[in-house]
Design a protein around this motif. Structure first.
Motif, PDB file in Angstrom:
ATOM      1  N   TRP A 104      56.005 137.852  13.256  1.00  0.00           N
ATOM      2  CA  TRP A 104      54.757 137.969  13.134  1.00  0.00           C
ATOM      3  C   TRP A 104      53.873 136.715  13.576  1.00  0.00           C
ATOM      4  CZ3 TRP A 104      52.559 133.825  10.464  1.00  0.00           C
ATOM      5  CH2 TRP A 104      53.588 132.981   9.462  1.00  0.00           C
ATOM      6  N   GLN A 105      54.808 135.728  13.654  1.00  0.00           N
ATOM      7  CA  GLN A 105      54.242 134.302  14.094  1.00  0.00           C
ATOM      8  C   GLN A 105      53.882 134.481  15.654  1.00  0.00           C
ATOM      9  OE1 GLN A 105      57.754 132.218  12.319  1.00  0.00           O
ATOM     10  NE2 GLN A 105      56.425 130.353  12.264  1.00  0.00           N
ATOM     11  N   ASP A 106      54.161 135.568  16.416  1.00  0.00           N
ATOM     12  CA  ASP A 106      53.968 135.523  17.930  1.00  0.00           C
ATOM     13  C   ASP A 106      52.873 136.721  18.022  1.00  0.00           C
ATOM     14  OD1 ASP A 106      55.379 133.292  19.008  1.00  0.00           O
ATOM     15  OD2 ASP A 106      57.027 134.623  18.481  1.00  0.00           O
ATOM     16  N   ARG A 107      52.420 137.487  16.991  1.00  0.00           N
ATOM     17  CA  ARG A 107      51.456 138.452  16.840  1.00  0.00           C
ATOM     18  C   ARG A 107      49.986 137.993  17.047  1.00  0.00           C
ATOM     19  NH1 ARG A 107      52.412 143.385  13.511  1.00  0.00           N
ATOM     20  NH2 ARG A 107      50.907 144.218  15.213  1.00  0.00           N
ATOM     21  N   ALA A 108      49.008 138.863  17.634  1.00  0.00           N
ATOM     22  CA  ALA A 108      47.694 138.137  17.785  1.00  0.00           C
ATOM     23  C   ALA A 108      47.757 136.799  18.728  1.00  0.00           C
ATOM     24  CB  ALA A 108      47.071 138.001  16.453  1.00  0.00           C
ATOM     25  N   SER A 109      46.504 136.493  18.887  1.00  0.00           N
ATOM     26  CA  SER A 109      46.589 135.497  19.979  1.00  0.00           C
ATOM     27  C   SER A 109      46.183 134.297  19.063  1.00  0.00           C
ATOM     28  CB  SER A 109      45.191 135.703  20.957  1.00  0.00           C
ATOM     29  OG  SER A 109      43.983 135.443  20.323  1.00  0.00           O
ATOM     30  N   GLU A 110      46.422 133.066  19.951  1.00  0.00           N
ATOM     31  CA  GLU A 110      46.168 131.670  19.234  1.00  0.00           C
ATOM     32  C   GLU A 110      44.647 131.459  18.719  1.00  0.00           C
ATOM     33  OE1 GLU A 110      48.308 129.206  18.591  1.00  0.00           O
ATOM     34  OE2 GLU A 110      49.966 130.685  19.184  1.00  0.00           O
ATOM     35  N   GLN A 111      43.806 132.262  19.291  1.00  0.00           N
ATOM     36  CA  GLN A 111      42.337 132.330  18.889  1.00  0.00           C
ATOM     37  C   GLN A 111      42.274 133.487  17.538  1.00  0.00           C
ATOM     38  OE1 GLN A 111      43.285 132.672  22.398  1.00  0.00           O
ATOM     39  NE2 GLN A 111      43.299 130.518  22.214  1.00  0.00           N
ATOM     40  N   GLN A 112      43.218 134.082  17.136  1.00  0.00           N
ATOM     41  CA  GLN A 112      43.239 134.775  16.048  1.00  0.00           C
ATOM     42  C   GLN A 112      43.964 134.514  14.877  1.00  0.00           C
ATOM     43  OE1 GLN A 112      44.029 138.530  18.257  1.00  0.00           O
ATOM     44  NE2 GLN A 112      42.082 139.005  18.681  1.00  0.00           N
ATOM     45  N   PRO A 113      43.869 133.369  14.342  1.00  0.00           N
ATOM     46  CA  PRO A 113      44.833 132.794  13.315  1.00  0.00           C
ATOM     47  C   PRO A 113      44.570 133.658  11.956  1.00  0.00           C
ATOM     48  CG  PRO A 113      42.850 131.269  13.547  1.00  0.00           C
ATOM     49  CD  PRO A 113      42.810 132.317  14.626  1.00  0.00           C
ATOM     50  N   HIS A 114      43.522 134.248  11.618  1.00  0.00           N
ATOM     51  CA  HIS A 114      43.301 134.791  10.422  1.00  0.00           C
ATOM     52  C   HIS A 114      44.154 136.247  10.516  1.00  0.00           C
ATOM     53  CE1 HIS A 114      40.158 132.173  10.257  1.00  0.00           C
ATOM     54  NE2 HIS A 114      40.212 132.147   8.860  1.00  0.00           N
ATOM     55  N   THR A 115      43.677 136.771  11.734  1.00  0.00           N
ATOM     56  CA  THR A 115      44.571 137.944  12.030  1.00  0.00           C
ATOM     57  C   THR A 115      46.364 137.894  11.969  1.00  0.00           C
ATOM     58  OG1 THR A 115      42.988 138.851  13.391  1.00  0.00           O
ATOM     59  CG2 THR A 115      44.980 139.951  13.559  1.00  0.00           C
ATOM     60  N   LEU A 155      48.623 129.086   7.450  1.00  0.00           N
ATOM     61  CA  LEU A 155      49.506 129.781   8.189  1.00  0.00           C
ATOM     62  C   LEU A 155      50.885 128.780   8.081  1.00  0.00           C
ATOM     63  CD1 LEU A 155      47.576 130.482  11.540  1.00  0.00           C
ATOM     64  CD2 LEU A 155      48.910 132.062  10.303  1.00  0.00           C
ATOM     65  N   GLU A 156      50.767 127.465   7.693  1.00  0.00           N
ATOM     66  CA  GLU A 156      52.065 126.975   7.566  1.00  0.00           C
ATOM     67  C   GLU A 156      52.506 127.005   6.179  1.00  0.00           C
ATOM     68  OE1 GLU A 156      54.835 124.201   7.522  1.00  0.00           O
ATOM     69  OE2 GLU A 156      53.872 125.072   9.324  1.00  0.00           O
ATOM     70  N   GLN A 157      51.688 127.302   5.064  1.00  0.00           N
ATOM     71  CA  GLN A 157      52.151 127.558   3.737  1.00  0.00           C
ATOM     72  C   GLN A 157      52.798 128.944   3.731  1.00  0.00           C
ATOM     73  OE1 GLN A 157      48.496 125.253   1.519  1.00  0.00           O
ATOM     74  NE2 GLN A 157      48.554 127.439   1.386  1.00  0.00           N
ATOM     75  N   LEU A 158      52.223 129.859   4.455  1.00  0.00           N
ATOM     76  CA  LEU A 158      52.844 131.259   4.606  1.00  0.00           C
ATOM     77  C   LEU A 158      54.286 131.003   5.243  1.00  0.00           C
ATOM     78  CD1 LEU A 158      52.476 134.254   4.460  1.00  0.00           C
ATOM     79  CD2 LEU A 158      51.732 134.242   6.636  1.00  0.00           C
ATOM     80  N   ARG A 159      54.377 130.246   6.369  1.00  0.00           N
ATOM     81  CA  ARG A 159      55.646 130.305   7.094  1.00  0.00           C
ATOM     82  C   ARG A 159      56.694 129.417   5.989  1.00  0.00           C
ATOM     83  NH1 ARG A 159      58.912 126.771   8.615  1.00  0.00           N
ATOM     84  NH2 ARG A 159      57.502 125.030   8.122  1.00  0.00           N
ATOM     85  N   SER A 160      56.191 128.532   5.347  1.00  0.00           N
ATOM     86  CA  SER A 160      57.267 127.868   4.530  1.00  0.00           C
ATOM     87  C   SER A 160      57.596 128.546   3.230  1.00  0.00           C
ATOM     88  CB  SER A 160      56.340 126.535   3.902  1.00  0.00           C
ATOM     89  OG  SER A 160      57.152 125.797   3.011  1.00  0.00           O
ATOM     90  N   ARG A 161      56.613 129.443   2.718  1.00  0.00           N
ATOM     91  CA  ARG A 161      57.122 130.259   1.570  1.00  0.00           C
ATOM     92  C   ARG A 161      58.078 131.478   2.144  1.00  0.00           C
ATOM     93  NH1 ARG A 161      51.735 132.040   0.795  1.00  0.00           N
ATOM     94  NH2 ARG A 161      51.131 130.160   0.006  1.00  0.00           N
ATOM     95  N   ARG A 162      57.556 131.803   3.182  1.00  0.00           N
ATOM     96  CA  ARG A 162      58.695 133.139   3.539  1.00  0.00           C
ATOM     97  C   ARG A 162      60.093 132.451   3.806  1.00  0.00           C
ATOM     98  NH1 ARG A 162      57.086 137.945   5.058  1.00  0.00           N
ATOM     99  NH2 ARG A 162      58.612 137.986   6.692  1.00  0.00           N
ATOM    100  N   GLN A 163      60.248 131.137   4.396  1.00  0.00           N
ATOM    101  CA  GLN A 163      61.438 130.879   4.782  1.00  0.00           C
ATOM    102  C   GLN A 163      62.123 129.862   3.967  1.00  0.00           C
ATOM    103  OE1 GLN A 163      60.462 129.320   8.732  1.00  0.00           O
ATOM    104  NE2 GLN A 163      60.783 131.313   9.609  1.00  0.00           N
ATOM    105  N   GLY A 164      61.339 129.732   2.646  1.00  0.00           N
ATOM    106  CA  GLY A 164      62.138 128.970   1.749  1.00  0.00           C
ATOM    107  C   GLY A 164      61.932 127.558   1.313  1.00  0.00           C
ATOM    108  N   THR A 165      61.374 126.763   2.396  1.00  0.00           N
ATOM    109  CA  THR A 165      61.071 125.405   2.414  1.00  0.00           C
ATOM    110  C   THR A 165      60.355 124.958   1.345  1.00  0.00           C
ATOM    111  OG1 THR A 165      59.503 125.552   4.256  1.00  0.00           O
ATOM    112  CG2 THR A 165      61.872 125.126   4.785  1.00  0.00           C
TER     113      THR A 165
END
Length: 378
Positions: free
Chosen positions: A43-54, A9-19
């Motif tokens: 997308w970071q606020d979609r699905a619940s905290e118990q659904q990280p893969h989703t 999830l962190e890699q996805l965020r970093s990739r999308r935002q350019g860091t």
């Protein structure tokens, strides 16, 4: 994937935002990317905290923010303007086009390389069987060769880029493109020297998507003919049929590939290969992703699994523009397997998150797919 989903999830965020590519940027661009890194995407606020893969799946499908894409395109235009001024002064007419993931809108990085075709308009080749060639509309043939023209154009581009962007890094070691990054540039740009090649179809239709470009592989040296605009046109048309689901599936696969590579695997499928693979998926099921987004995940998993299990069929599939088979080398099936296995795991983990009250797993991916393809995620 279950054991490292928070990292992904962190890699996805970093990739999308350019860091993830912050060191390749100018200081001004770096500041802008770091400022954007504080902004939370939907997308970071979609699905619940118990659904990280989703949550990861939903994020991996989304297009890169328009502002990032705009900056990529503007940077390519800026590089093109410098090349044009220099080539005009040398009385060498050129034109520019974008090819690849950015104009197709399947790029997955906020800081994306942009492929800038630099097209020599004073030289072209053509298919002798075409209508214009058969009716003598091209005039005398040039005594120059494609390799001569493109080698000269490449040398001029290398000199111009070094002179015009002295603080930037110009990497001329690539066999097909000159990469320029850093300095005052907000994004990396791959400059690809080329010329037009008028195909049989183009000579009849004069539609640019039927026109090929010839590029130089300087390592041989040899020339390669591509149909980048036909590829873009056909993927876009199929994505329209799939209500946007085809692009989402391509991005999903590319993010899985990026994570696997970051974790040490070698995935020998290019972005072009991945787009071509998913081009042959079931577009109607992908279209249902307009309402049931996880249906895109399930069709992507089903399609990859089917191709690996039916390799004789997979070997018959052509890239969208018809110029070659997708699986034209055996190592691509190893890459397909890695991608497919990770997508299998992803489907299982998402199924668990969406079915927390089911104590017994069926163990059958088909059952997971049936369960997930009608789920609405808030």
């Amino acid at each position: 994937m279950a054991q490292n989903i928070r990292q992904r999830l962190e890699q996805l965020r970093s990739r999308r935002q350019g860091t993830d590519r912050i060191t390749e940027l100018s200081e001004q661009a770096r500041i802008a990317v770091l400022a954007g890194d504080q902004i939370r995407e939907a997308w970071q606020d979609r699905a619940s905290e118990q659904q990280p893969h989703t949550r990861w799946v939903l994020g991996a499908m989304q297009r890169v923010d328009d502002n990032y894409t705009r900056i990529s395109i503007e940077t390519a235009k800026r590089v093109g303007n410098q090349l044009k001024r220099s080539l005009d002064a040398a009385q060498r007419q050129v034109d520019f086009r974008l090819q690849g993931s950015v104009p197709l809108d399947v790029h997955i990085r906020g800081v994306s390389d942009v492929d800038l075709l630099t097209i020599d308009c004073d030289f072209r080749t053509y298919a002798l069987a075409g209508h214009k060639a058969r009716t003598n509309q091209y005039g005398p043939r040039s005594s120059k060769t494609s390799i001569d023209v493109l080698s000269s154009l490449r040398s001029h581009c290398e000199r111009t880029l070094r002179d015009a962007f002295q603080a930037a890094k110009v990497d001329a070691n690539g066999s097909k493109a000159i990469k320029i990054s850093g300095g005052s540039l907000a994004r990396p740009v791959d400059v690809v020297p080329s010329h037009w090649n008028d195909t049989v179809d183009y000579q009849s239709t004069t539609a640019e998507h039927d026109r090929a470009v010839t590029i130089l592989d300087k390592s041989v040296p040899m020339t390669i003919d591509n149909l980048p605009f036909k590829h873009i046109k056909l993927i876009k048309a199929s994505c329209d049929v799939a209500a946007g689901g085809l692009r989402k599936s391509i991005r999903l696969c590319k993010h899985v590939k990026a994570d696997l590579e970051q974790e040490g695997s070698k995935i020998s499928l290019s972005s072009f290969d991945i787009a071509s693979i998913m081009y042959h998926a079931d577009l109607q099921i992908l279209a249902s992703g307009r309402y049931f987004e996880l249906a895109i995940l399930t069709e992507t998993q089903r399609h990859l699994d089917y191709l690996y299990g039916n390799q004789d069929y997979a070997k018959t599939l052509l890239v969208p523009d018809g110029t070659r088979r997708i699986f034209d080398a055996s190592h691509k099936f190893s890459a397909l397997l890695s991608l497919s296995v990770d997508m299998d795991r992803l489907v299982r983990e998402v199924w668990k998150e969406q079915s927390p009250n089911r104590n017994v797993e069926s163990g059958m991916l088909a059952a997971y797919r049936d369960s997930l393809k009608s789920v609405i995620v808030r």
